[in-house]
Design an enzyme around this catalytic site. Structure first.
Site, PDB file in Angstrom:
ATOM      1  N   CYS A 197      19.204  39.108  19.289  1.00 41.91           N
ATOM      2  CA  CYS A 197      19.619  40.497  19.386  1.00 41.91           C
ATOM      3  C   CYS A 197      18.876  41.071  20.590  1.00 41.91           C
ATOM      4  CB  CYS A 197      19.239  41.259  18.120  1.00 41.91           C
ATOM      5  SG  CYS A 197      19.342  43.038  18.372  1.00 41.91           S
TER       6      CYS A 197
ATOM      7  N   ASP B  35       0.704  10.425   3.829  1.00 39.66           N
ATOM      8  CA  ASP B  35       1.345  11.283   4.823  1.00 39.66           C
ATOM      9  C   ASP B  35       0.364  12.341   5.320  1.00 39.66           C
ATOM     10  OD1 ASP B  35       3.273  12.289   6.427  1.00 39.66           O
ATOM     11  OD2 ASP B  35       4.379  13.326   4.847  1.00 39.66           O
TER      12      ASP B  35
ATOM     13  N   LYS C 194       1.955   4.690   1.610  1.00 38.70           N
ATOM     14  CA  LYS C 194       1.920   5.241   2.965  1.00 38.70           C
ATOM     15  C   LYS C 194       1.528   6.704   2.828  1.00 38.70           C
ATOM     16  CE  LYS C 194       4.461   5.352   7.297  1.00 38.70           C
ATOM     17  NZ  LYS C 194       4.191   6.720   7.676  1.00 38.70           N
TER      18      LYS C 194
ATOM     19  N   TYR D 228      -7.525   2.346   5.437  1.00 42.17           N
ATOM     20  CA  TYR D 228      -6.639   1.211   5.141  1.00 42.17           C
ATOM     21  C   TYR D 228      -6.598   0.117   6.194  1.00 42.17           C
ATOM     22  CZ  TYR D 228      -3.761   4.515   7.779  1.00 42.17           C
ATOM     23  OH  TYR D 228      -3.303   5.408   8.702  1.00 42.17           O
TER      24      TYR D 228
ATOM     25  N   GLU E 166       0.840  -1.206   0.000  1.00 37.88           N
ATOM     26  CA  GLU E 166       0.000   0.000   0.000  1.00 37.88           C
ATOM     27  C   GLU E 166       0.866   1.243   0.000  1.00 37.88           C
ATOM     28  OE1 GLU E 166      -2.506  -0.141   3.460  1.00 37.88           O
ATOM     29  OE2 GLU E 166      -2.977  -2.247   3.087  1.00 37.88           O
TER      30      GLU E 166
ATOM     31  N   CYS F 163      15.849  47.904  17.740  1.00 39.86           N
ATOM     32  CA  CYS F 163      16.206  47.129  16.540  1.00 39.86           C
ATOM     33  C   CYS F 163      14.979  47.076  15.617  1.00 39.86           C
ATOM     34  CB  CYS F 163      16.643  45.737  16.979  1.00 39.86           C
ATOM     35  SG  CYS F 163      17.071  44.646  15.635  1.00 39.86           S
TER      36      CYS F 163
ATOM     37  N   CYS G 160      20.817  46.154  13.528  1.00 36.97           N
ATOM     38  CA  CYS G 160      21.067  47.315  14.388  1.00 36.97           C
ATOM     39  C   CYS G 160      22.492  47.343  14.948  1.00 36.97           C
ATOM     40  CB  CYS G 160      20.058  47.350  15.534  1.00 36.97           C
ATOM     41  SG  CYS G 160      20.360  46.072  16.764  1.00 36.97           S
TER      42      CYS G 160
ATOM     43  N   CYS H 259      24.191  42.070  15.510  1.00 38.46           N
ATOM     44  CA  CYS H 259      22.916  42.082  14.780  1.00 38.46           C
ATOM     45  C   CYS H 259      23.064  42.768  13.414  1.00 38.46           C
ATOM     46  CB  CYS H 259      21.857  42.810  15.605  1.00 38.46           C
ATOM     47  SG  CYS H 259      20.287  42.969  14.730  1.00 38.46           S
TER      48      CYS H 259
ATOM     49  N   LYS I 211      10.206   3.826   3.999  1.00 43.34           N
ATOM     50  CA  LYS I 211      10.066   5.261   3.725  1.00 43.34           C
ATOM     51  C   LYS I 211      10.947   5.667   2.549  1.00 43.34           C
ATOM     52  CE  LYS I 211       9.085   7.848   7.166  1.00 43.34           C
ATOM     53  NZ  LYS I 211       8.283   8.408   8.180  1.00 43.34           N
TER      54      LYS I 211
END
Ligand code: IVH
Length: 665
Positions: free
Chosen positions: A421, A114, A112, A221, A110, A427, A406, A403, A308
């Protein structure tokens, strides 16, 4: 035909058309004709409430009543599957099954899907309950939301068992997902990372009419119960299809390991053409007798395994790393890449999350890096092709120390991966973020202002902090980009009306770190006004219900900053509410003093929130879960079986609505 006959006829017709459209993909009438029939049914049902039916097709449109979900214990626990990414482990699984069974067997292959798993219970051919996986033992009852999913039958046809459960996956098709995200982007709401999150988020919405609008789908399922028709899992699914369920048409039986691999290899590429997300293949021993024989480990069946698919990956060059500053000051490093094709889109940027990730990858500018999309919209870098590296030591990516917006020196708080920051008050992205939070619906609820307008006000120097908003005049802003006279007046008006917003929401609007809506309410109730709160000691703060060290510290840090105090003074002068309004205390008693009360179920005389309020007004305390300290349970209809069992175990009194109202009257 009388009304009852017409209602029955319409219900039958609409169930059939739903099935044709959503399960068989073969509608026989137009959307307009369908809508007309539905409208006729809704009108008749409104006129004849005596023919109310919980499984009427009209339930599909949802309701905007809010409800909390009741927890339900699964009759059969919802297990997960063993996962593998390697073909060798698929071979191991096959050989293990072969040697343990020591007889012929078939494997049901089957896709899978998601999404988010769901367990549906049908009795006498009617959907009676839909429960999420939860922790596998118990989940949330989301029946009303699930009823809005058109491919899930509310009433079955054919030769179905009297009582059974069927499990499957609720999915948001790519198309709905993309549309939803576009709408969210336009409204500047956070985007869903993938259809799985969007589906599970949608299923947990309180308002089922929004669920109805999100267009979820479902594939079933797994059939469970005492009277399952066949020994073959595949054959059972085919039967379920005849009862009205949407079952994947891509399920196949394999008789050899080679056939299993053919299936895997085919779908590894072909799945990209499916309308919904899949993340692998599920292999199940087909015979239920053989399944029983193989049995279970503690967590998963020995008769099934999930293979998977590898997330899609591409190799490209890292050109530079830039840094974004979020509203809270958190810094996100972003990899800027040579554009590369990945799962159907061109990727130019990828998140690097934080300094540790960069360090872990030992990234250098110019590196050839692997980018993956793994179902998320924002791609991530998962590895470096070190062989292709031109060894220049100086090119190593070093996380910034200051940062980018600033220039302030960055800090890293203990136990957190992100750099921040700390320049909260000056800022730019942080200031804009604070203003956006301030005006948001649950805070000051100022209409007509969105992030773009805030950005424009900021750029033109009109608004540099929240207090500046209250000084805006219509003449200052009209004539700015896309700002007519009318919008200017409306904005100024809605800013002015926010002055009556109560203290607890003003407190939330200030955006003190960790002070969310609930904490703000508690603080407002305990300290009554902003000056008392600002003067509170760490101990006093920590003595407040639900406030611990972290929040208390954050409140003190906030008030220790003179810029914050100046801002508050200006907001006070503008006329905002910085004290709790005197409460009307008529009707208050202490009849429930010292009692801890749990509310559960659905009520008739008052809403849940009204009962909570009544408990507090009479001196009682609302608590979320049952423990030996619970004084009693105020129970409405359909109290969750898990709660009921726990209450009985601890011998806690269960009080009806009427008894409760008598008690406090
Ligand atoms: S069978 C006991 N079949 O994958 C076996 N699961 O890790 C029960 N899933 O929780 C699951 N497609 O949400 C099964 N065709 C499929 C599936 C599937 C997706 C999900 C399901 C489950 C998880 C298992």
């Amino acid at each position: 035909m009388n009304a009852k006959e017409r209602i029955d006829w319409l219900r039958n017709e609409l169930h059939q058309h739903n099935h044709n459209y959503y399960v068989l993909n073969a509608p026989t009438i137009s959307d307009k004709e369908f809508d007309d029939l539905m409208r006729e049914l809704q009108d008749l049902e409104k006129a004849h409430p005596e023919y109310q039916d919980d499984n009427s097709p009209s339930m599909r449109v949802g309701s905007d009543l809010n409800k909390n979900f009741t927890q339900v214990t699964h009759k059969y626990p919802m297990l997960s599957l063993g996962n593998t990414y390697s073909e060798a482990e698929v071979t191991d699984f096959y050989n293990r099954v072969k040697s343990q069974l020591n007889e012929e067997f078939e494997i049901c292959c089957e896709l899978k899907y998601d999404g988010t798993s769901i367990s549906l219970t049908y009795e006498e051919g009617k959907l009676v309950r839909a429960v999420t996986r939860g922790d596998g033992e118990k989940g949330d009852d989301v029946t009303d939301n699930v009823k809005t999913i058109r491919s899930i039958p509310l009433v079955l046809h054919g030769n179905y068992p009297k009582s059974f459960e069927i499990r499957g996956e609720i999915l948001m098709p790519w198309e709905s997902f993309e549309r939803l995200n576009q709408e969210r982007e336009a409204r500047e709401e956070p985007l869903f990372a993938n259809p799985r999150n969007a589906a599970s988020g949608t299923l947990k919405l309180q308002n089922s009419s929004i669920v109805a609008s999100r267009k979820l789908d479902a594939y079933l399922y797994y059939l469970l119960g005492e009277e399952i028709p066949s020994d073959g899992h595949y054959e059972n699914l085919q039967a379920a299809m005849l009862w009205g369920f949407k079952v994947s048409e891509h399920t196949r039986k394999a008789r050899t390991l080679q056939q299993v691999f053919d299936y895997i290899n085919y779908w590894d590429t072909e799945r990209k053409n499916l309308p919904v997300a899949t993340d692998g293949i599920v292999l199940k021993v087909n015979s239920l007798r053989q399944q029983k024989n193989l049995g279970y480990t503690a967590k998963s069946p020995r008769w099934a395994i999930a293979y998977k698919f590898q997330a899609e990956r591409a190799l490209t060059r890292l050109n530079k790393v830039t840094y974004q500053v979020g509203r809270t000051g958190a810094i996100t490093p972003v990899a800027n890449l040579d554009p590369v094709q990945l799962s159907g889109t061109v990727v130019k940027r990828a998140s690097l999350h934080n300094a540790d990730i960069i360090e872990g990858l030992d990234l250098h500018i110019g590196d050839m890096v692997y980018v993956e999309k793994g179902g998320e919209i924002i791609p991530k870098i998962t590895g470096v092709d070190t062989d292709a590296r031109l060894m220049l030591e100086g090119d190593k990516v070093r996380f910034i120390t200051h940062c980018p917006e600033c220039g302030c020196k960055l800090v890293r708080y203990e136990g957190e991966a992100a750099h921040y920051c700390p320049n909260e008050t000056a800022c730019p992205p942080q200031i804009k973020g604070k203003i956006e939070h301030f005006i948001s619906r649950k805070a000051m609820n100022i209409d007509g202002l969105g992030p773009e307008t805030i950005d424009m006000f900021y750029r033109t120097g009109l608004v540099k902090n929240t207090a500046d908003l209250y000084q805006l005049r219509a003449i200052d802003i009209r004539g700015l980009e896309r700002m007519g006279d009318k919008s200017a007046v409306n904005i100024v008006h809605s800013i002015a009306s926010s002055k009556s917003v109560p203290f607890e929401r003003v407190l939330f609007a200030l955006g003190i770190r960790f002070v969310g809506e609930t904490v703000a309410k508690k603080l407002a109730k305990t300290f009554k006004d902003i000056d008392t709160l600002a003067a509170a000691t760490l101990e006093e703060l920590k003595n407040t219900d639900e406030i611990g060290e972290k929040i208390a510290q954050s409140i003190q840090t906030y008030f220790a900053n003179s810029a914050n105090n100046q801002l508050i003074e200006r907001l006070k002068a503008a006329g905002l509410q910085f004290a709790r309004a005197e409460e009307d205390t008529t009707g208050y008693t202490d009849k429930l003093l010292g009692q801890s009360i749990v509310i559960s179920g659905v009520f008739t005389h008052h809403s849940r929130d009204e009962y909570k309020e009544l408990i507090e007004r009479n001196g009682g305390k609302n608590v979320g879960s049952i423990s030996s300290k619970t004084s009693f349970i105020l129970a409405g209809d359909n109290m969750g079986p898990a709660k009921l069992e726990k209450a009985q175990k601890l011998s806690i009194r269960i009080m009806s609505e009427d008894e409760f109202l008598d008690l406090i009257s």
